[in-house]
Design a protein around this motif. Sequence first.
Motif, PDB file in Angstrom:
ATOM      1  N   ILE A  24      36.821  70.932  39.131  1.00 31.65           N
ATOM      2  CA  ILE A  24      38.284  70.878  39.110  1.00 31.65           C
ATOM      3  C   ILE A  24      38.889  72.276  39.188  1.00 31.65           C
ATOM      4  O   ILE A  24      39.865  72.513  39.905  1.00 31.65           O
ATOM      5  CB  ILE A  24      38.765  70.134  37.849  1.00 31.65           C
ATOM      6  N   ASN A  25      38.322  73.219  38.448  1.00 34.21           N
ATOM      7  CA  ASN A  25      38.839  74.593  38.456  1.00 34.21           C
ATOM      8  C   ASN A  25      38.677  75.252  39.821  1.00 34.21           C
ATOM      9  O   ASN A  25      39.579  75.954  40.306  1.00 34.21           O
ATOM     10  CB  ASN A  25      38.130  75.423  37.384  1.00 34.21           C
ATOM     11  N   ILE A  26      37.509  75.040  40.454  1.00 35.69           N
ATOM     12  CA  ILE A  26      37.264  75.643  41.764  1.00 35.69           C
ATOM     13  C   ILE A  26      38.195  75.049  42.816  1.00 35.69           C
ATOM     14  O   ILE A  26      38.755  75.774  43.650  1.00 35.69           O
ATOM     15  CB  ILE A  26      35.784  75.461  42.174  1.00 35.69           C
ATOM     16  N   ILE A  27      38.382  73.742  42.783  1.00 37.93           N
ATOM     17  CA  ILE A  27      39.295  73.105  43.732  1.00 37.93           C
ATOM     18  C   ILE A  27      40.722  73.588  43.485  1.00 37.93           C
ATOM     19  O   ILE A  27      41.509  73.767  44.422  1.00 37.93           O
ATOM     20  CB  ILE A  27      39.205  71.571  43.641  1.00 37.93           C
ATOM     21  N   GLY A  28      41.062  73.837  42.246  1.00 41.66           N
ATOM     22  CA  GLY A  28      42.372  74.396  41.923  1.00 41.66           C
ATOM     23  C   GLY A  28      42.568  75.756  42.575  1.00 41.66           C
ATOM     24  O   GLY A  28      43.657  76.075  43.075  1.00 41.66           O
ATOM     25  N   ASP A  29      41.502  76.554  42.603  1.00 37.46           N
ATOM     26  CA  ASP A  29      41.566  77.865  43.265  1.00 37.46           C
ATOM     27  C   ASP A  29      41.760  77.710  44.774  1.00 37.46           C
ATOM     28  O   ASP A  29      42.512  78.470  45.397  1.00 37.46           O
ATOM     29  CB  ASP A  29      40.288  78.658  42.982  1.00 37.46           C
ATOM     30  N   ILE A  30      41.075  76.721  45.360  1.00 38.36           N
ATOM     31  CA  ILE A  30      41.225  76.483  46.802  1.00 38.36           C
ATOM     32  C   ILE A  30      42.655  76.061  47.113  1.00 38.36           C
ATOM     33  O   ILE A  30      43.248  76.510  48.106  1.00 38.36           O
ATOM     34  CB  ILE A  30      40.235  75.404  47.287  1.00 38.36           C
ATOM     35  N   GLN A  31      43.214  75.208  46.267  1.00 43.64           N
ATOM     36  CA  GLN A  31      44.592  74.759  46.474  1.00 43.64           C
ATOM     37  C   GLN A  31      45.560  75.940  46.433  1.00 43.64           C
ATOM     38  O   GLN A  31      46.503  76.010  47.232  1.00 43.64           O
ATOM     39  CB  GLN A  31      44.961  73.724  45.406  1.00 43.64           C
ATOM     40  N   LYS A  32      45.331  76.878  45.514  1.00 41.33           N
ATOM     41  CA  LYS A  32      46.183  78.071  45.424  1.00 41.33           C
ATOM     42  C   LYS A  32      46.038  78.931  46.679  1.00 41.33           C
ATOM     43  O   LYS A  32      47.017  79.484  47.185  1.00 41.33           O
ATOM     44  CB  LYS A  32      45.825  78.885  44.182  1.00 41.33           C
ATOM     45  N   ASP A  33      44.801  79.038  47.174  1.00 37.26           N
ATOM     46  CA  ASP A  33      44.569  79.816  48.402  1.00 37.26           C
ATOM     47  C   ASP A  33      45.361  79.220  49.562  1.00 37.26           C
ATOM     48  O   ASP A  33      45.984  79.953  50.341  1.00 37.26           O
ATOM     49  CB  ASP A  33      43.078  79.824  48.759  1.00 37.26           C
ATOM     50  N   TYR A  34      45.350  77.895  49.684  1.00 39.44           N
ATOM     51  CA  TYR A  34      46.070  77.223  50.764  1.00 39.44           C
ATOM     52  C   TYR A  34      47.571  77.476  50.656  1.00 39.44           C
ATOM     53  O   TYR A  34      48.250  77.685  51.664  1.00 39.44           O
ATOM     54  CB  TYR A  34      45.800  75.714  50.722  1.00 39.44           C
ATOM     55  N   GLU A  35      48.079  77.433  49.441  1.00 39.71           N
ATOM     56  CA  GLU A  35      49.516  77.641  49.235  1.00 39.71           C
ATOM     57  C   GLU A  35      49.916  79.073  49.576  1.00 39.71           C
ATOM     58  O   GLU A  35      50.931  79.307  50.232  1.00 39.71           O
ATOM     59  CB  GLU A  35      49.883  77.321  47.788  1.00 39.71           C
ATOM     60  N   GLU A  36      49.125  80.035  49.126  1.00 40.87           N
ATOM     61  CA  GLU A  36      49.444  81.443  49.363  1.00 40.87           C
ATOM     62  C   GLU A  36      49.364  81.801  50.843  1.00 40.87           C
ATOM     63  O   GLU A  36      50.115  82.638  51.337  1.00 40.87           O
ATOM     64  CB  GLU A  36      48.497  82.326  48.553  1.00 40.87           C
ATOM     65  N   GLU A  37      48.452  81.147  51.568  1.00 42.00           N
ATOM     66  CA  GLU A  37      48.274  81.434  52.988  1.00 42.00           C
ATOM     67  C   GLU A  37      49.144  80.542  53.868  1.00 42.00           C
ATOM     68  O   GLU A  37      49.087  80.639  55.095  1.00 42.00           O
ATOM     69  CB  GLU A  37      46.802  81.259  53.354  1.00 42.00           C
ATOM     70  N   ASN A  38      49.936  79.667  53.229  1.00 38.04           N
ATOM     71  CA  ASN A  38      50.828  78.769  53.958  1.00 38.04           C
ATOM     72  C   ASN A  38      50.067  77.974  55.024  1.00 38.04           C
ATOM     73  O   ASN A  38      50.485  77.880  56.179  1.00 38.04           O
ATOM     74  CB  ASN A  38      51.975  79.553  54.617  1.00 38.04           C
ATOM     75  N   ARG A  39      48.951  77.389  54.613  1.00 40.22           N
ATOM     76  CA  ARG A  39      48.102  76.647  55.529  1.00 40.22           C
ATOM     77  C   ARG A  39      48.724  75.291  55.863  1.00 40.22           C
ATOM     78  O   ARG A  39      49.562  74.769  55.133  1.00 40.22           O
ATOM     79  CB  ARG A  39      46.724  76.425  54.893  1.00 40.22           C
ATOM     80  N   GLY A  40      48.275  74.706  56.972  1.00 41.83           N
ATOM     81  CA  GLY A  40      48.766  73.383  57.361  1.00 41.83           C
ATOM     82  C   GLY A  40      48.037  72.265  56.658  1.00 41.83           C
ATOM     83  O   GLY A  40      48.386  71.090  56.824  1.00 41.83           O
ATOM     84  N   LEU A  41      47.033  72.612  55.878  1.00 40.86           N
ATOM     85  CA  LEU A  41      46.241  71.636  55.138  1.00 40.86           C
ATOM     86  C   LEU A  41      46.463  71.792  53.637  1.00 40.86           C
ATOM     87  O   LEU A  41      46.894  72.844  53.171  1.00 40.86           O
ATOM     88  CB  LEU A  41      44.751  71.801  55.458  1.00 40.86           C
ATOM     89  N   ALA A  60      43.811  66.967  53.452  1.00 45.50           N
ATOM     90  CA  ALA A  60      44.810  66.287  54.271  1.00 45.50           C
ATOM     91  C   ALA A  60      45.786  67.288  54.865  1.00 45.50           C
ATOM     92  O   ALA A  60      45.900  68.426  54.398  1.00 45.50           O
ATOM     93  CB  ALA A  60      45.567  65.260  53.424  1.00 45.50           C
ATOM     94  N   SER A  61      46.454  66.856  55.930  1.00 46.65           N
ATOM     95  CA  SER A  61      47.511  67.690  56.506  1.00 46.65           C
ATOM     96  C   SER A  61      48.753  67.570  55.635  1.00 46.65           C
ATOM     97  O   SER A  61      48.974  66.549  54.985  1.00 46.65           O
ATOM     98  CB  SER A  61      47.820  67.245  57.937  1.00 46.65           C
ATOM     99  N   LYS A  62      49.573  68.589  55.630  1.00 46.09           N
ATOM    100  CA  LYS A  62      50.779  68.574  54.821  1.00 46.09           C
ATOM    101  C   LYS A  62      51.777  67.561  55.379  1.00 46.09           C
ATOM    102  O   LYS A  62      51.881  67.376  56.596  1.00 46.09           O
ATOM    103  CB  LYS A  62      51.415  69.968  54.774  1.00 46.09           C
TER     104      LYS A  62
END
Length: 228
Positions: free
Chosen positions: A38-55, A67-69
């Motif tokens: 859960i903690n590692i996936i939380g880090d991935i989610q933060k990475d996606y948000e900071e990089e403004n990813r489409g996923l 999933a796609s946004k």
Amino acid sequence: MEKEKIKGIIEAILFSTGRVVKIRELMMILELSSDEIINIIGDIQKDYEEENRGLEIVRVEDGYQLASKKEYYEYLYPAFDKRQMPTLSQASLETLAIIAYNQRTTKADIDSIRGVDSSATIYKLLEYNLIIQAGKADLPGKPMTYKVTEEFMKMFGLKSLKNLPELPKYKLDSNRQIVIDDLTDNQNSEESIAQEPSENNNEPSDLDVQESSERNEDINNGIKVEGE
């Protein structure tokens, strides 16, 4: 194993499967605890948000899916066989709500609540994979029951059915019509306020009546004296 490598493995698993991957599956593959996953996936989610990813990685009950946004959906559907984005009618939303709040409900239950036949609506929701058959009910005729799917959870952004909005309290009035308790409470409150006496009303108080009576008596006595 390095944390960055674990993040890459989890991302690859979620991308390749294209479905909700249960936390226990990731625990078995990576030999990590649920908290670590859960903690590692939380880090991935933060990475996606900071990089403004489409996923984005979304939590669905006890699992995760890549999933796609949602804000990009309108650009994705034209790329898939020119299909139109599925839209839900009022009947579909009503039926979904009934099933979501009453897991393993039957078609007869849905028809009774809505007051119309829901066959076509149920068929369409099955086609959209928003509901699935949940086995037969222990009732005469063994009718089929239905429940919502993980696709429903993703579409409405729910991590769990516990996140569904709380239903308002209701009761039946003298005409057997549904009345929402919150509305009646507000109405009764407004009526009670309207009935409270105003501090600036013009009705005389007991003290005013007594003083007026004494003044009238003095005036009468004065008239008698003058007449004598």
